[in-house]
Design an enzyme around this catalytic site. Structure first.
Site, PDB file in Angstrom:
ATOM      1  N   GLY A  32       0.823  -1.220   0.000  1.00  0.00           N
ATOM      2  CA  GLY A  32       0.000   0.000   0.000  1.00  0.00           C
ATOM      3  C   GLY A  32       0.847   1.254   0.000  1.00  0.00           C
ATOM      4  O   GLY A  32       0.484   2.270   0.596  1.00  0.00           O
ATOM      5  N   LEU A  34       1.639   3.564  -2.101  1.00  0.00           N
ATOM      6  CA  LEU A  34       1.321   4.803  -2.819  1.00  0.00           C
ATOM      7  C   LEU A  34       0.279   5.651  -2.106  1.00  0.00           C
ATOM      8  O   LEU A  34      -0.139   6.690  -2.606  1.00  0.00           O
ATOM      9  CB  LEU A  34       0.810   4.469  -4.235  1.00  0.00           C
ATOM     10  CG  LEU A  34       1.785   3.700  -5.120  1.00  0.00           C
ATOM     11  CD1 LEU A  34       1.182   3.455  -6.490  1.00  0.00           C
ATOM     12  CD2 LEU A  34       3.105   4.455  -5.242  1.00  0.00           C
ATOM     13  N   GLY A  35      -0.149   5.236  -0.935  1.00  0.00           N
ATOM     14  CA  GLY A  35      -1.185   5.965  -0.212  1.00  0.00           C
ATOM     15  C   GLY A  35      -0.640   7.156   0.560  1.00  0.00           C
ATOM     16  O   GLY A  35       0.527   7.552   0.401  1.00  0.00           O
ATOM     17  N   GLN A  36      -1.494   7.720   1.406  1.00  0.00           N
ATOM     18  CA  GLN A  36      -1.127   8.934   2.150  1.00  0.00           C
ATOM     19  C   GLN A  36       0.093   8.688   3.035  1.00  0.00           C
ATOM     20  O   GLN A  36       1.008   9.516   3.088  1.00  0.00           O
ATOM     21  CB  GLN A  36      -2.319   9.397   3.001  1.00  0.00           C
ATOM     22  CG  GLN A  36      -2.108  10.761   3.635  1.00  0.00           C
ATOM     23  CD  GLN A  36      -3.171  11.121   4.657  1.00  0.00           C
ATOM     24  OE1 GLN A  36      -4.051  10.309   4.977  1.00  0.00           O
ATOM     25  NE2 GLN A  36      -3.094  12.331   5.194  1.00  0.00           N
ATOM     26  N   ASP A  58       2.168  -1.779  -4.432  1.00  0.00           N
ATOM     27  CA  ASP A  58       0.781  -1.345  -4.307  1.00  0.00           C
ATOM     28  C   ASP A  58      -0.036  -2.123  -5.325  1.00  0.00           C
ATOM     29  O   ASP A  58       0.521  -2.742  -6.234  1.00  0.00           O
ATOM     30  CB  ASP A  58       0.656   0.172  -4.546  1.00  0.00           C
ATOM     31  CG  ASP A  58      -0.573   0.773  -3.869  1.00  0.00           C
ATOM     32  OD1 ASP A  58      -0.411   1.546  -2.899  1.00  0.00           O
ATOM     33  OD2 ASP A  58      -1.714   0.465  -4.295  1.00  0.00           O
ATOM     34  N   ILE A  59      -1.358  -2.059  -5.179  1.00  0.00           N
ATOM     35  CA  ILE A  59      -2.240  -2.737  -6.134  1.00  0.00           C
ATOM     36  C   ILE A  59      -2.405  -1.916  -7.398  1.00  0.00           C
ATOM     37  O   ILE A  59      -2.880  -2.405  -8.411  1.00  0.00           O
ATOM     38  CB  ILE A  59      -3.620  -3.024  -5.476  1.00  0.00           C
ATOM     39  CG1 ILE A  59      -4.403  -4.059  -6.271  1.00  0.00           C
ATOM     40  CG2 ILE A  59      -4.417  -1.739  -5.291  1.00  0.00           C
ATOM     41  CD1 ILE A  59      -5.676  -4.523  -5.578  1.00  0.00           C
ATOM     42  N   ARG A  60      -2.006  -0.630  -7.342  1.00  0.00           N
ATOM     43  CA  ARG A  60      -2.156   0.231  -8.521  1.00  0.00           C
ATOM     44  C   ARG A  60      -0.787   0.725  -8.981  1.00  0.00           C
ATOM     45  O   ARG A  60       0.174   0.728  -8.206  1.00  0.00           O
ATOM     46  CB  ARG A  60      -3.094   1.404  -8.214  1.00  0.00           C
ATOM     47  CG  ARG A  60      -2.625   2.289  -7.071  1.00  0.00           C
ATOM     48  CD  ARG A  60      -3.707   3.274  -6.661  1.00  0.00           C
ATOM     49  NE  ARG A  60      -3.473   3.833  -5.347  1.00  0.00           N
ATOM     50  CZ  ARG A  60      -2.996   5.054  -5.111  1.00  0.00           C
ATOM     51  NH1 ARG A  60      -2.678   5.847  -6.096  1.00  0.00           N
ATOM     52  NH2 ARG A  60      -2.839   5.483  -3.869  1.00  0.00           N
ATOM     53  N   ASP A  76      -0.791  -7.247  -4.988  1.00  0.00           N
ATOM     54  CA  ASP A  76      -2.097  -7.234  -4.317  1.00  0.00           C
ATOM     55  C   ASP A  76      -1.947  -8.062  -3.043  1.00  0.00           C
ATOM     56  O   ASP A  76      -1.687  -9.267  -3.113  1.00  0.00           O
ATOM     57  CB  ASP A  76      -3.135  -7.834  -5.271  1.00  0.00           C
ATOM     58  CG  ASP A  76      -4.525  -7.893  -4.655  1.00  0.00           C
ATOM     59  OD1 ASP A  76      -4.653  -7.719  -3.425  1.00  0.00           O
ATOM     60  OD2 ASP A  76      -5.479  -8.137  -5.415  1.00  0.00           O
ATOM     61  N   TYR A 165     -14.233  -0.809   9.260  1.00  0.00           N
ATOM     62  CA  TYR A 165     -12.823  -0.441   9.337  1.00  0.00           C
ATOM     63  C   TYR A 165     -12.297  -0.698  10.751  1.00  0.00           C
ATOM     64  O   TYR A 165     -11.237  -1.320  10.942  1.00  0.00           O
ATOM     65  CB  TYR A 165     -12.685   1.030   8.951  1.00  0.00           C
ATOM     66  CG  TYR A 165     -11.298   1.615   9.052  1.00  0.00           C
ATOM     67  CD1 TYR A 165     -10.270   1.171   8.233  1.00  0.00           C
ATOM     68  CD2 TYR A 165     -11.025   2.649   9.946  1.00  0.00           C
ATOM     69  CE1 TYR A 165      -9.005   1.739   8.312  1.00  0.00           C
ATOM     70  CE2 TYR A 165      -9.766   3.224  10.028  1.00  0.00           C
ATOM     71  CZ  TYR A 165      -8.754   2.752   9.206  1.00  0.00           C
ATOM     72  OH  TYR A 165      -7.503   3.316   9.291  1.00  0.00           O
TER      73      TYR A 165
HETATM   74  P1  NAD Z   1      -4.497   5.168   1.792  1.00  0.00           P
HETATM   75  O1  NAD Z   1      -5.910   4.804   1.515  1.00  0.00           O
HETATM   76  O2  NAD Z   1      -4.038   6.525   1.474  1.00  0.00           O
HETATM   77  O3  NAD Z   1      -3.524   4.147   1.038  1.00  0.00           O
HETATM   78  C1  NAD Z   1      -3.762   2.772   1.051  1.00  0.00           C
HETATM   79  C2  NAD Z   1      -3.042   2.160  -0.126  1.00  0.00           C
HETATM   80  O4  NAD Z   1      -3.345   0.754  -0.150  1.00  0.00           O
HETATM   81  C3  NAD Z   1      -3.491   2.738  -1.466  1.00  0.00           C
HETATM   82  O5  NAD Z   1      -2.380   3.204  -2.200  1.00  0.00           O
HETATM   83  C4  NAD Z   1      -4.170   1.560  -2.167  1.00  0.00           C
HETATM   84  O6  NAD Z   1      -3.986   1.549  -3.577  1.00  0.00           O
HETATM   85  C5  NAD Z   1      -3.498   0.376  -1.485  1.00  0.00           C
HETATM   86  N1  NAD Z   1      -4.287  -0.858  -1.560  1.00  0.00           N
HETATM   87  C6  NAD Z   1      -5.625  -1.005  -1.455  1.00  0.00           C
HETATM   88  N2  NAD Z   1      -5.954  -2.299  -1.607  1.00  0.00           N
HETATM   89  C7  NAD Z   1      -4.803  -2.982  -1.777  1.00  0.00           C
HETATM   90  C8  NAD Z   1      -4.472  -4.349  -1.990  1.00  0.00           C
HETATM   91  N3  NAD Z   1      -5.435  -5.292  -2.063  1.00  0.00           N
HETATM   92  N4  NAD Z   1      -3.181  -4.692  -2.108  1.00  0.00           N
HETATM   93  C9  NAD Z   1      -2.195  -3.749  -2.080  1.00  0.00           C
HETATM   94  N5  NAD Z   1      -2.450  -2.436  -1.909  1.00  0.00           N
HETATM   95  C10 NAD Z   1      -3.731  -2.067  -1.756  1.00  0.00           C
HETATM   96  O7  NAD Z   1      -4.231   4.803   3.316  1.00  0.00           O
HETATM   97  P2  NAD Z   1      -3.131   5.441   4.280  1.00  0.00           P
HETATM   98  O8  NAD Z   1      -3.722   6.659   4.855  1.00  0.00           O
HETATM   99  O9  NAD Z   1      -1.834   5.510   3.591  1.00  0.00           O
HETATM  100  O10 NAD Z   1      -3.121   4.335   5.421  1.00  0.00           O
HETATM  101  C11 NAD Z   1      -2.028   3.454   5.631  1.00  0.00           C
HETATM  102  C12 NAD Z   1      -2.331   2.669   6.886  1.00  0.00           C
HETATM  103  O11 NAD Z   1      -2.442   3.589   7.984  1.00  0.00           O
HETATM  104  C13 NAD Z   1      -3.646   1.905   6.848  1.00  0.00           C
HETATM  105  O12 NAD Z   1      -3.498   0.706   7.550  1.00  0.00           O
HETATM  106  C14 NAD Z   1      -4.599   2.806   7.586  1.00  0.00           C
HETATM  107  O13 NAD Z   1      -5.663   2.091   8.162  1.00  0.00           O
HETATM  108  C15 NAD Z   1      -3.689   3.389   8.628  1.00  0.00           C
HETATM  109  N6  NAD Z   1      -4.176   4.651   9.192  1.00  0.00           N
HETATM  110  C16 NAD Z   1      -4.232   5.769   8.420  1.00  0.00           C
HETATM  111  C17 NAD Z   1      -4.707   6.947   8.980  1.00  0.00           C
HETATM  112  C18 NAD Z   1      -4.815   8.215   8.178  1.00  0.00           C
HETATM  113  O14 NAD Z   1      -5.316   9.222   8.704  1.00  0.00           O
HETATM  114  N7  NAD Z   1      -4.340   8.240   6.945  1.00  0.00           N
HETATM  115  C19 NAD Z   1      -5.103   6.981  10.323  1.00  0.00           C
HETATM  116  C20 NAD Z   1      -5.046   5.820  11.063  1.00  0.00           C
HETATM  117  C21 NAD Z   1      -4.558   4.653  10.491  1.00  0.00           C
HETATM  118  N1  SER Z   2      -7.932   8.704   9.205  1.00  0.00           N
HETATM  119  C1  SER Z   2      -8.539   7.410   9.273  1.00  0.00           C
HETATM  120  C2  SER Z   2      -9.943   7.457   8.808  1.00  0.00           C
HETATM  121  O1  SER Z   2     -10.542   8.491   8.967  1.00  0.00           O
HETATM  122  C3  SER Z   2      -8.503   6.899  10.689  1.00  0.00           C
HETATM  123  O2  SER Z   2      -7.937   5.656  10.706  1.00  0.00           O
HETATM  124  O3  SER Z   2     -10.440   6.465   8.331  1.00  0.00           O
END
Ligand code: NAD
Ligand code: SER
Length: 343
Positions: A32, A34-36, A58-60, A76, A165
């Site tokens: 994952g 490429l996410g935030q 990442d999956i994308r 994936d 979630y």
């Molecule tokens: P995000 O949604 O920005 O990124 C998630 C990434 O996972 C995406 O790039 C997506 O393409 C990838 N993904 C989705 N399905 C997939 C699969 N089957 N296989 C591989 N990749 C896949 O999320 P984030 O904000 O980067 O979160 C990262 C982690 O931190 C997560 O576990 C999330 O629950 C946790 N988290 C985030 C926050 C927040 O505020 N951003 C807060 C608490 C916890």
């Molecule tokens: N920032 C995340 C959400 O709102 C918390 O894990 O889903």
């Protein structure tokens, strides 16, 4: 120095060699990526451990995210063979498992969230067990629910979340602890608060307003918030979250009484208070409200302030950014980013 595992509430029942003698992570696979979070964690990991030693997956496809600058592979996490092959080919000794579906998107597709968040984690832990990898697993304020004490929320307390979630997050914490207790796998995690950052957009969560507001403040000097003005939530600036994710993995295992997952905290604010802090820099900024009942309900079920004393005591956690510091840094960096993009 304490004896390994002695006095810990989470001493493994069955110990294996892997996971404990490791001095420093050397080959890291990030799911994952490429996410935030991954967009900032991957470059930080590469800076610390070497660009070629961190494989972003990442999956994308990568469309130019910062993790572009090192190895990238499509994986994936719900496909165990693909994950196993990637970990093996890269000779990874550590997995940062970030792939997930966040809270609001998860309510639109609960079974998808279950499959990715819990199925993907189960596969990741199993591959890690077979390959002898340490695993970082992020949990969330979402692992708590309306029956949890909200302010402060203790490290060890009631966890009865009411979102899919949140269900996957608390189950994920238990599963990660199970792999440690049963197999001695070096699993560790933190409960991120809502995360604020300017590099990558948030992935569809309830705390996304605290990122969107900055884009609209700079572009339009106004923002319509989907949470009520007095909705207080625990929040953190991304540099602190990235540092916490690396520090917990480098902590001496003999110091850890907890593993999955540590409360970490930095700042708490309401939409109204965030708007006021932005107004110190953009005096004409106007905040309006159009409340989304789904996300409002989710926010009201989450902690207002996490008690992070266990993280402070066990591995020296301390945040660097408060609300004022974060707002100043966000506005400065986002202005540069939007100007560079010609927006
Ligand atoms: P995000 O949604 O920005 O990124 C998630 C990434 O996972 C995406 O790039 C997506 O393409 C990838 N993904 C989705 N399905 C997939 C699969 N089957 N296989 C591989 N990749 C896949 O999320 P984030 O904000 O980067 O979160 C990262 C982690 O931190 C997560 O576990 C999330 O629950 C946790 N988290 C985030 C926050 C927040 O505020 N951003 C807060 C608490 C916890
Ligand atoms: N920032 C995340 C959400 O709102 C918390 O894990 O889903």
């Amino acid at each position: 120095m304490k004896a390994r595992g002695a006095g810990n509430s989470l001493a493994p029942r069955i110990q294996q060699n892997h996971g404990f003698e490791r001095e420093l992570m050397k080959r890291i696979l990030v799911t994952g990526a490429l996410g935030q979070v991954g967009s900032e964690l991957v470059p930080a990991l590469r800076q610390r451990y070497g660009q070629q030693n961190v494989l972003a997956t990442d999956i994308r496809e990568n469309d130019g995210a910062p993790s572009d600058e090192g190895p990238f592979q499509l994986v994936d996490c719900t496909k165990p063979e693909a994950l196993h092959d990637a970990v093996t080919a890269f000779a990874a000794d550590t997995i940062y498992h970030l792939a997930a579906i966040l809270s609001a998107v998860g309510e639109a597709a609960p079974l998808k969230a279950y499959e990715v968040n819990l199925g993907g984690l189960a596969h990741t832990l199993e591959v890690a067990r077979v390959r002898g990898c340490a695993v970082f697993i992020p949990s969330s304020i979402a692992a708590f629910g309306p029956s949890t004490p909200p302010d402060p929320t203790p490290q060890d307390t009631i966890q009865r979340p009411t979102t899919m979630y949140g269900v996957t997050k608390v189950a994920g914490e238990l599963l990660a602890d199970y792999y440690f207790l049963r197999y001695g796998l070096d699993t560790r995690g933190v409960r991120y608060p809502g995360l604020i950052s300017y590099l990558a957009p948030p992935g569809g969560g309830t705390t996304d307003y605290a990122v969107e507001i900055f884009y609209e403040a700079i572009r339009e000097e106004r923002y319509t918030c989907f949470l009520k003005p007095d909705t207080r939530l625990d929040m953190m600036y991304m540099p602190d979250a990235v540092r916490a994710s690396m520090e917990v993995m480098e902590a001496d295992p003999s110091d850890l009484k907890h593993r999955n997952a540590f409360n970490i905290a930095a700042m708490q604010f309401t939409p109204d208070e965030l708007a006021a802090a932005i107004r110190h820099h953009i005096p004409g900024f106007v905040m309006e409200y159009d409340v989304d009942p789904l996300r409002q309900g989710i926010a009201e079920s989450w902690p207002r302030r996490l008690d992070d004393s266990a993280a402070r005591e066990e591995w020296g956690w301390a945040p660097e950014y408060d609300l004022e510091d974060m707002v100043a840094d966000m506005l400065s960096n986002l202005r540069q980013k939007l100007a560079g993009a010609g927006v």
